[in-house]
Design a protein around this motif. Structure first.
Motif, PDB file in Angstrom:
ATOM      1  N   HIS A 182      48.767  40.143  37.919  1.00  0.00           N
ATOM      2  CA  HIS A 182      49.184  38.833  38.430  1.00  0.00           C
ATOM      3  C   HIS A 182      48.913  38.744  39.936  1.00  0.00           C
ATOM      4  O   HIS A 182      49.840  38.669  40.746  1.00  0.00           O
ATOM      5  N   PRO A 183      47.655  38.725  40.324  1.00  0.00           N
ATOM      6  CA  PRO A 183      47.331  38.761  41.758  1.00  0.00           C
ATOM      7  C   PRO A 183      47.761  37.513  42.517  1.00  0.00           C
ATOM      8  O   PRO A 183      47.939  37.568  43.736  1.00  0.00           O
ATOM      9  N   ASP A 184      47.942  36.379  41.818  1.00  0.00           N
ATOM     10  CA  ASP A 184      48.344  35.149  42.504  1.00  0.00           C
ATOM     11  C   ASP A 184      49.856  34.980  42.572  1.00  0.00           C
ATOM     12  O   ASP A 184      50.356  34.013  43.155  1.00  0.00           O
ATOM     13  N   GLY A 185      50.595  35.903  41.954  1.00  0.00           N
ATOM     14  CA  GLY A 185      52.046  35.812  41.981  1.00  0.00           C
ATOM     15  C   GLY A 185      52.632  34.878  40.945  1.00  0.00           C
ATOM     16  O   GLY A 185      53.849  34.669  40.911  1.00  0.00           O
ATOM     17  N   TYR A 186      51.785  34.320  40.079  1.00  0.00           N
ATOM     18  CA  TYR A 186      52.251  33.419  39.026  1.00  0.00           C
ATOM     19  C   TYR A 186      52.095  34.091  37.662  1.00  0.00           C
ATOM     20  O   TYR A 186      51.193  34.909  37.454  1.00  0.00           O
ATOM     21  N   ALA A 187      52.954  33.717  36.738  1.00  0.00           N
ATOM     22  CA  ALA A 187      52.787  34.172  35.359  1.00  0.00           C
ATOM     23  C   ALA A 187      51.476  33.624  34.812  1.00  0.00           C
ATOM     24  O   ALA A 187      50.959  32.606  35.291  1.00  0.00           O
ATOM     25  N   TRP A 188      50.926  34.313  33.821  1.00  0.00           N
ATOM     26  CA  TRP A 188      49.721  33.783  33.184  1.00  0.00           C
ATOM     27  C   TRP A 188      50.013  32.403  32.623  1.00  0.00           C
ATOM     28  O   TRP A 188      50.982  32.199  31.885  1.00  0.00           O
ATOM     29  N   GLN A 189      49.167  31.464  32.992  1.00  0.00           N
ATOM     30  CA  GLN A 189      49.338  30.099  32.524  1.00  0.00           C
ATOM     31  C   GLN A 189      48.903  29.970  31.065  1.00  0.00           C
ATOM     32  O   GLN A 189      48.191  30.828  30.524  1.00  0.00           O
ATOM     33  N   THR A 190      49.339  28.886  30.437  1.00  0.00           N
ATOM     34  CA  THR A 190      49.009  28.661  29.028  1.00  0.00           C
ATOM     35  C   THR A 190      47.507  28.745  28.797  1.00  0.00           C
ATOM     36  O   THR A 190      47.039  29.397  27.853  1.00  0.00           O
ATOM     37  N   GLU A 191      46.730  28.102  29.671  1.00  0.00           N
ATOM     38  CA  GLU A 191      45.273  28.110  29.516  1.00  0.00           C
ATOM     39  C   GLU A 191      44.710  29.515  29.670  1.00  0.00           C
ATOM     40  O   GLU A 191      43.795  29.921  28.937  1.00  0.00           O
ATOM     41  N   THR A 192      45.239  30.265  30.623  1.00  0.00           N
ATOM     42  CA  THR A 192      44.783  31.643  30.841  1.00  0.00           C
ATOM     43  C   THR A 192      45.028  32.491  29.601  1.00  0.00           C
ATOM     44  O   THR A 192      44.147  33.245  29.157  1.00  0.00           O
ATOM     45  N   LYS A 193      46.207  32.376  29.032  1.00  0.00           N
ATOM     46  CA  LYS A 193      46.535  33.168  27.844  1.00  0.00           C
ATOM     47  C   LYS A 193      45.647  32.792  26.664  1.00  0.00           C
ATOM     48  O   LYS A 193      45.219  33.665  25.896  1.00  0.00           O
ATOM     49  N   HIS A 194      45.351  31.507  26.518  1.00  0.00           N
ATOM     50  CA  HIS A 194      44.461  31.086  25.428  1.00  0.00           C
ATOM     51  C   HIS A 194      43.070  31.693  25.599  1.00  0.00           C
ATOM     52  O   HIS A 194      42.466  32.187  24.631  1.00  0.00           O
ATOM     53  N   PHE A 195      42.541  31.662  26.831  1.00  0.00           N
ATOM     54  CA  PHE A 195      41.192  32.182  27.048  1.00  0.00           C
ATOM     55  C   PHE A 195      41.150  33.703  26.949  1.00  0.00           C
ATOM     56  O   PHE A 195      40.166  34.270  26.459  1.00  0.00           O
ATOM     57  N   MET A 196      42.191  34.377  27.396  1.00  0.00           N
ATOM     58  CA  MET A 196      42.226  35.830  27.253  1.00  0.00           C
ATOM     59  C   MET A 196      42.251  36.224  25.779  1.00  0.00           C
ATOM     60  O   MET A 196      41.552  37.157  25.358  1.00  0.00           O
ATOM     61  N   ALA A 197      43.035  35.510  24.977  1.00  0.00           N
ATOM     62  CA  ALA A 197      43.075  35.788  23.538  1.00  0.00           C
ATOM     63  C   ALA A 197      41.729  35.488  22.892  1.00  0.00           C
ATOM     64  O   ALA A 197      41.257  36.237  22.018  1.00  0.00           O
ATOM     65  N   PHE A 198      41.101  34.406  23.315  1.00  0.00           N
ATOM     66  CA  PHE A 198      39.781  34.027  22.798  1.00  0.00           C
ATOM     67  C   PHE A 198      38.754  35.115  23.107  1.00  0.00           C
ATOM     68  O   PHE A 198      37.959  35.508  22.243  1.00  0.00           O
ATOM     69  N   ALA A 199      38.773  35.632  24.333  1.00  0.00           N
ATOM     70  CA  ALA A 199      37.837  36.696  24.714  1.00  0.00           C
ATOM     71  C   ALA A 199      38.090  37.963  23.911  1.00  0.00           C
ATOM     72  O   ALA A 199      37.143  38.666  23.521  1.00  0.00           O
ATOM     73  N   GLU A 200      39.356  38.282  23.649  1.00  0.00           N
ATOM     74  CA  GLU A 200      39.693  39.475  22.872  1.00  0.00           C
ATOM     75  C   GLU A 200      39.179  39.377  21.438  1.00  0.00           C
ATOM     76  O   GLU A 200      38.836  40.385  20.815  1.00  0.00           O
ATOM     77  N   GLN A 201      39.123  38.161  20.902  1.00  0.00           N
ATOM     78  CA  GLN A 201      38.695  37.961  19.520  1.00  0.00           C
ATOM     79  C   GLN A 201      37.184  38.047  19.356  1.00  0.00           C
ATOM     80  O   GLN A 201      36.690  38.098  18.225  1.00  0.00           O
ATOM     81  N   HIS A 202      36.462  38.051  20.464  1.00  0.00           N
ATOM     82  CA  HIS A 202      35.005  38.031  20.403  1.00  0.00           C
ATOM     83  C   HIS A 202      34.424  39.186  21.208  1.00  0.00           C
ATOM     84  O   HIS A 202      35.142  39.914  21.897  1.00  0.00           O
ATOM     85  N   ASN A 203      33.125  39.335  21.098  1.00  0.00           N
ATOM     86  CA  ASN A 203      32.412  40.384  21.814  1.00  0.00           C
ATOM     87  C   ASN A 203      31.265  39.725  22.583  1.00  0.00           C
ATOM     88  O   ASN A 203      30.094  39.960  22.309  1.00  0.00           O
ATOM     89  N   PHE A 204      31.643  38.863  23.549  1.00  0.00           N
ATOM     90  CA  PHE A 204      30.635  38.085  24.266  1.00  0.00           C
ATOM     91  C   PHE A 204      29.733  38.999  25.088  1.00  0.00           C
ATOM     92  O   PHE A 204      30.204  39.827  25.865  1.00  0.00           O
ATOM     93  N   VAL A 205      28.435  38.812  24.918  1.00  0.00           N
ATOM     94  CA  VAL A 205      27.453  39.579  25.680  1.00  0.00           C
ATOM     95  C   VAL A 205      27.311  38.998  27.081  1.00  0.00           C
ATOM     96  O   VAL A 205      27.313  39.723  28.079  1.00  0.00           O
ATOM     97  N   MET A 206      27.198  37.673  27.151  1.00  0.00           N
ATOM     98  CA  MET A 206      27.052  36.981  28.428  1.00  0.00           C
ATOM     99  C   MET A 206      27.848  35.688  28.392  1.00  0.00           C
ATOM    100  O   MET A 206      28.144  35.152  27.323  1.00  0.00           O
ATOM    101  N   SER A 207      28.158  35.190  29.576  1.00  0.00           N
ATOM    102  CA  SER A 207      28.820  33.892  29.681  1.00  0.00           C
ATOM    103  C   SER A 207      28.565  33.327  31.068  1.00  0.00           C
ATOM    104  O   SER A 207      28.094  34.022  31.970  1.00  0.00           O
ATOM    105  N   ALA A 208      28.891  32.048  31.232  1.00  0.00           N
ATOM    106  CA  ALA A 208      28.799  31.386  32.530  1.00  0.00           C
ATOM    107  C   ALA A 208      29.937  30.389  32.628  1.00  0.00           C
ATOM    108  O   ALA A 208      30.340  29.769  31.643  1.00  0.00           O
ATOM    109  N   ASN A 209      30.421  30.223  33.843  1.00  0.00           N
ATOM    110  CA  ASN A 209      31.622  29.456  34.130  1.00  0.00           C
ATOM    111  C   ASN A 209      31.249  28.392  35.166  1.00  0.00           C
ATOM    112  O   ASN A 209      30.893  28.727  36.292  1.00  0.00           O
ATOM    113  N   PHE A 210      31.293  27.094  34.789  1.00  0.00           N
ATOM    114  CA  PHE A 210      30.770  26.024  35.639  1.00  0.00           C
ATOM    115  C   PHE A 210      31.818  25.491  36.609  1.00  0.00           C
ATOM    116  O   PHE A 210      32.955  25.209  36.232  1.00  0.00           O
TER     117      PHE A 210
END
Length: 559
Positions: A251-279
């Motif tokens: 928690h480097p920002d001092g905040y609990a993981w936000q709802t969106e953060t938890k959803h994306f972390m779970a999504f990443a755990e469910q997959h084995n992404f080789v590459m990605s990009a963040n716009f």
């Protein structure tokens, strides 16, 4: 002396009271602000980035930043002079459409309302049911959906193709990528079967596209318009500072993981992404890792090559002045300015995914009339980057006796560092290791199996080497070091934090030296845990984890 002390206390208290009044007045009718200040040095900017959300820094150290009420209160304590600016989400009122028929779009010069966006996504699925599957990875605080479109030639199966992710607008007021990703979905689906290159991509890559990662931020002013969009989520938290960080912890920002953060972390755990990009938006550059620390990745030359290809292709198709700043359109993240808790570093370090940050428009909330031009500048480069996940070394790892898929480690000897190695997918056994041209010795290993090393593997840029591997069971009792029960990422570890994940809830996590001395201990209480190993000296340790009343062990190497 007493009188002077009392006067000092009075003045100090008056300053604090004045600052408190300023904060209350500034945030009277807003959840976040946008402001600028002149920094003394990039070191000062990097320190402040742990306090406020730095947006960008120019050569003269003029720094633009965002802050919510709590973070701005901390900033005021520095005494740095600042200038409040008009929020980028309110600079103009963009053209919105509330009814969109994706099959009859003649010009992509609009933003959809939230309801129109939802309808567009599910229309893609309805129009192309054999190629497109649209689903939600979770709901936001305000009840909006985070949607993903999966595009592949057989959406009903997992065929072992490399998984690739494009995601946009985790900063809600940076919306150019939002519409470009909707258009990319349309481009891939309509081009399949007619365009050989597109057809090959859809046949050979498992493509995931999330056009809008922060719908509460983008539609902060209401579902009918993105006017009034904010950077943060509904809580005013910057999602791109909210992820676990390899240097600064969970928690480097001092905040609990936000709802969106938890959803994306779970999504990443469910997959084995080789590459990605963040716009993103606000400038025009490809930002490659790392963001959190100064040293470069093991694959820095590969990163520069891939980013250079993107930017150079843009330069051929865009007017002079577009994406030509920094190092002619590309930059190492830390060399620009350092951030902690970014998604790019999280994906690279904790998920072994090659993720880059794409800043594609100088204006954050781009006028809708300019969206078609930005598509034309970028779409060829988007395809180039997507295709990169097909190159390098790839194959399938299986049990030599049963033929079953194995989750094994793929490690390039005398090359890897900072979690740069990859793992094969546990379900399909496929692995994909993008890497720069050269000769490499590659080791394939899994606990309980004999390792195999392939020497002098010759890899060339934009080409593919296929190595299928059958690992032989060592017929040993591997329960003592059971990688099936829990896994450590990365291992070896060079950063300050590592991740331990298990199929079942973990209890106490203990780390012992080989002499049996307890070095660290924490209660997990979940299936995922981030462990601080900054205090461990270099060497070999034993990690013991309680699962189902049993204590399981694995070796850990701290570099």
């Amino acid at each position: 002396m007493i009188r002077k002390a009392l006067v000092f206390i009075f003045i100090f208290s008056a300053v604090l009271f004045s600052q408190a009044q300023d904060v209350e007045q500034i945030f009277k009718d807003r959840i976040e602000i946008y402001f600028s200040f002149e920094a003394e040095s990039i070191d000062q900017v990097n320190k402040l980035s742990r306090m406020i959300s730095i947006d960008h820094v120019n050569e003269d150290m003029l720094t633009h930043a965002y802050a919510n009420k709590k973070d701005f209160s901390h900033f005021l304590e520095t005494g740095i002079k600042y200038t409040l600016l008009q929020h980028p989400g309110t600079l103009h009122n963009p053209r919105m459409l509330d009814k969109v028929d994706v099959k009859n779009i003649t010009s992509w010069d609009f933003y959809p309302t939230y309801d129109a966006y939802i309808d567009m996504m599910y229309q893609f699925e309805a129009d192309y049911p054999d190629l497109c599957d649209v689903y939600s990875i979770g709901t936001t605080n305000n009840g909006r959906e985070i949607l993903v479109a999966r595009i592949t030639d057989n959406v009903g199966q997992m065929e072992g193709d490399p998984e690739f992710l494009y995601t946009s607008s985790m900063h809600g007021d940076e919306t150019t990528g939002y519409v470009l990703m909707l258009r990319l979905i349309d481009y891939l689906l309509t081009g399949y079967g007619d365009n050989p290159r597109i057809t090959n991509m859809v046949d050979e890559i498992d493509i995931y596209i999330n056009p809008l990662a922060n719908p509460d931020g983008s539609y902060y002013g209401g579902n009918s318009s993105i006017y009034g969009a904010i950077r943060g989520n509904a809580n005013g938290v910057d999602l791109n500072r909210n992820y676990p960080d390899p240097e600064d912890g969970p928690h480097p920002d001092g905040y609990a993981w936000q709802t969106e953060t938890k959803h994306f972390m779970a999504f990443a755990e469910q997959h084995n992404f080789v590459m990605s990009a963040n716009f993103h938006g606000g400038t025009e550059v490809l930002n490659y890792p790392w963001d959190t620390w100064a040293h470069l990745t093991a694959d820095n030359v590969w990163w520069v090559t891939v980013c250079r290809e993107y930017a150079d292709t843009v330069h051929v198709n865009a007017p002079s002045g577009y994406m030509d700043g920094y190092n002619n359109g590309i930059t190492n993240g830390y060399q620009w300015y350092s951030i902690s808790g970014g998604r790019q570093d999280y994906m690279n370090y904790f998920q072994q995914t090659r993720e880059v940050t794409l800043e594609i428009s100088e204006v954050k909330l781009l006028p809708a009339s300019q969206l078609p031009a930005h598509w034309n500048y970028n779409y060829r480069s988007l395809l180039n980057y997507l295709e990169q996940c097909l190159y390098g070394v790839r194959g399938r790892i299986t049990d030599s006796a049963t033929g079953e898929a194995l989750e094994a480690e793929v490690y390039v000897l005398e090359h890897e560092q900072d979690s740069s190695w990859v793992y094969s997918d546990p379900a399909a056994g496929n692995y994909h290791r993008p890497i720069f041209t050269g000769f490499y010795d590659i080791r394939y290993s899994k606990s309980g199996y004999y390792s195999q090393t392939f020497d002098n593997v010759h890899v060339q840029n934009w080409e593919t080497v296929v190595i299928d591997v059958e690992l032989v069971d060592a017929f040993s009792d591997v329960s003592e070091y059971d990688q099936e029960a829990f896994q450590i990422y990365p291992n070896p570890v060079s950063g300050n934090y590592l991740k331990i994940k298990a199929e079942k809830e973990m209890g106490m996590i203990s780390i012992y030296s080989l002499a049996g001395e307890l070095s660290y201990q924490q209660e997990a209480g979940s299936r995922n845990a981030f462990v601080d190993v900054s205090m461990l000296a270099s060497g070999t340790y034993v990690v013991k984890v309680e699962i189902d009343g049993k204590q399981l062990e694995q070796k850990l190497i701290k570099l």
